[in-house]
Design a protein around this motif. Structure first.
Motif, mmCIF file in Angstrom:
data_model
loop_
_atom_site.group_PDB
_atom_site.id
_atom_site.type_symbol
_atom_site.label_atom_id
_atom_site.label_comp_id
_atom_site.label_asym_id
_atom_site.label_seq_id
_atom_site.Cartn_x
_atom_site.Cartn_y
_atom_site.Cartn_z
ATOM 1 N N ILE A 41 40.454 44.084 31.072
ATOM 2 C CA ILE A 41 41.665 44.558 31.741
ATOM 3 C C ILE A 41 42.397 43.355 32.344
ATOM 4 N N THR A 42 43.581 43.621 32.864
ATOM 5 C CA THR A 42 44.307 42.606 33.613
ATOM 6 C C THR A 42 44.421 43.086 35.056
ATOM 7 N N LEU A 43 43.898 42.288 35.976
ATOM 8 C CA LEU A 43 44.021 42.571 37.398
ATOM 9 C C LEU A 43 45.260 41.842 37.894
ATOM 10 N N VAL A 44 46.190 42.576 38.484
ATOM 11 C CA VAL A 44 47.446 42.000 38.959
ATOM 12 C C VAL A 44 47.539 42.220 40.456
ATOM 13 N N GLY A 45 47.891 41.169 41.187
ATOM 14 C CA GLY A 45 48.005 41.276 42.629
ATOM 15 C C GLY A 45 49.338 40.771 43.144
ATOM 16 N N THR A 105 36.655 41.494 32.568
ATOM 17 C CA THR A 105 36.054 42.764 32.168
ATOM 18 C C THR A 105 36.217 43.767 33.308
ATOM 19 N N GLU A 106 36.307 45.002 32.940
ATOM 20 C CA GLU A 106 36.525 46.045 33.945
ATOM 21 C C GLU A 106 35.393 46.072 34.975
ATOM 22 N N THR A 107 34.187 45.756 34.562
ATOM 23 C CA THR A 107 33.056 45.769 35.492
ATOM 24 C C THR A 107 33.091 44.604 36.482
ATOM 25 N N ASP A 108 33.919 43.591 36.226
ATOM 26 C CA ASP A 108 34.049 42.455 37.141
ATOM 27 C C ASP A 108 35.120 42.655 38.215
ATOM 28 N N VAL A 109 35.865 43.743 38.148
ATOM 29 C CA VAL A 109 36.913 43.997 39.139
ATOM 30 C C VAL A 109 36.255 44.221 40.495
ATOM 31 N N PRO A 110 36.642 43.446 41.505
ATOM 32 C CA PRO A 110 36.012 43.588 42.819
ATOM 33 C C PRO A 110 36.518 44.822 43.574
ATOM 34 N N TYR A 111 35.687 45.303 44.453
ATOM 35 C CA TYR A 111 36.086 46.411 45.327
ATOM 36 C C TYR A 111 36.860 45.911 46.538
ATOM 37 N N THR A 112 36.870 44.613 46.724
ATOM 38 C CA THR A 112 37.598 43.971 47.821
ATOM 39 C C THR A 112 38.748 43.172 47.220
ATOM 40 N N TYR A 156 40.861 40.442 45.547
ATOM 41 C CA TYR A 156 40.472 39.313 44.704
ATOM 42 C C TYR A 156 41.117 38.015 45.191
ATOM 43 N N TRP A 157 42.357 38.106 45.686
ATOM 44 C CA TRP A 157 43.096 36.933 46.158
ATOM 45 C C TRP A 157 43.287 36.997 47.671
ATOM 46 N N ASP A 158 43.400 35.840 48.307
ATOM 47 C CA ASP A 158 43.712 35.773 49.734
ATOM 48 C C ASP A 158 45.142 36.244 49.961
ATOM 49 N N LYS A 159 45.398 36.786 51.133
ATOM 50 C CA LYS A 159 46.731 37.240 51.550
ATOM 51 C C LYS A 159 47.334 38.237 50.560
ATOM 52 N N LEU A 160 46.517 39.168 50.109
ATOM 53 C CA LEU A 160 46.898 40.165 49.119
ATOM 54 C C LEU A 160 47.519 41.385 49.786
ATOM 55 N N LEU A 161 48.642 41.860 49.231
ATOM 56 C CA LEU A 161 49.227 43.129 49.672
ATOM 57 C C LEU A 161 48.593 44.282 48.904
ATOM 58 N N GLU A 162 48.546 44.134 47.585
ATOM 59 C CA GLU A 162 47.917 45.154 46.754
ATOM 60 C C GLU A 162 47.512 44.555 45.418
ATOM 61 N N GLN A 163 46.541 45.203 44.792
ATOM 62 C CA GLN A 163 46.140 44.790 43.462
ATOM 63 C C GLN A 163 45.954 46.036 42.608
ATOM 64 N N ARG A 164 46.267 45.876 41.321
ATOM 65 C CA ARG A 164 46.177 47.003 40.402
ATOM 66 C C ARG A 164 45.571 46.555 39.077
ATOM 67 N N ILE A 165 44.958 47.499 38.416
ATOM 68 C CA ILE A 165 44.411 47.273 37.083
ATOM 69 C C ILE A 165 45.437 47.750 36.062
ATOM 70 N N VAL A 166 45.676 46.918 35.051
ATOM 71 C CA VAL A 166 46.532 47.298 33.934
ATOM 72 C C VAL A 166 45.680 47.145 32.676
ATOM 73 N N TYR A 167 45.660 48.152 31.839
ATOM 74 C CA TYR A 167 44.797 48.163 30.667
ATOM 75 C C TYR A 167 45.440 47.432 29.481
ATOM 76 N N ILE A 168 45.669 46.133 29.676
ATOM 77 C CA ILE A 168 46.184 45.251 28.633
ATOM 78 C C ILE A 168 45.318 44.002 28.587
ATOM 79 N N GLN A 169 45.357 43.319 27.421
ATOM 80 C CA GLN A 169 44.596 42.092 27.228
ATOM 81 C C GLN A 169 45.530 40.991 26.726
ATOM 82 N N PRO A 170 46.410 40.474 27.578
ATOM 83 C CA PRO A 170 47.334 39.435 27.119
ATOM 84 C C PRO A 170 46.615 38.099 26.917
ATOM 85 N N ASP A 171 47.171 37.280 26.008
ATOM 86 C CA ASP A 171 46.667 35.912 25.905
ATOM 87 C C ASP A 171 47.325 35.101 27.023
#
Length: 92
Positions: free
Chosen positions: A15-19, A32-39, A41-56
């Motif tokens: 997946i692509t994790l976007v913050g 990988t989807e199983t590597d997405v943290p429950y906390t 991922y980046w410092d000073k984050l407002l929000e993060q979302r999963i997008v089901y794409i695999q860009p290069d």
């Protein structure tokens, strides 16, 4: 301009994790989807979302540029992708 990006495949679940950060900028990482943290991922984050794409790397750079230049919103980006393969045409 649109780019054609591979969607997530059921057998790989990448997946692509976007913050969005507090300064208004965006970051993204393909993982990988199983590597997405429950906390956050980046410092000073407002929000993060999963997008089901695999860009290069080039496609991910174009998506991040469109987000940072406000030509694409996080809400719009999340309308693309699928967990069952195929492709998405994303306007960047």
């Amino acid at each position: 301009m649109n780019i054609t990006v591979a969607n997530t495949l059921p057998d790989s679940a990448r997946i692509t994790l976007v913050g969005e950060l507090q300064d208004g900028s965006f970051k993204a990482k393909v993982m990988t989807e199983t590597d997405v943290p429950y906390t956050p991922y980046w410092d000073k984050l407002l929000e993060q979302r999963i997008v089901y794409i695999q860009p290069d790397e080039e496609q991910l750079g174009a998506i991040l540029a469109a987000l940072n230049e406000r030509r694409l919103s996080l809400d719009e980006l999340q309308n693309y992708g699928s967990s069952s393969g195929g492709t998405s045409s994303i306007p960047v």
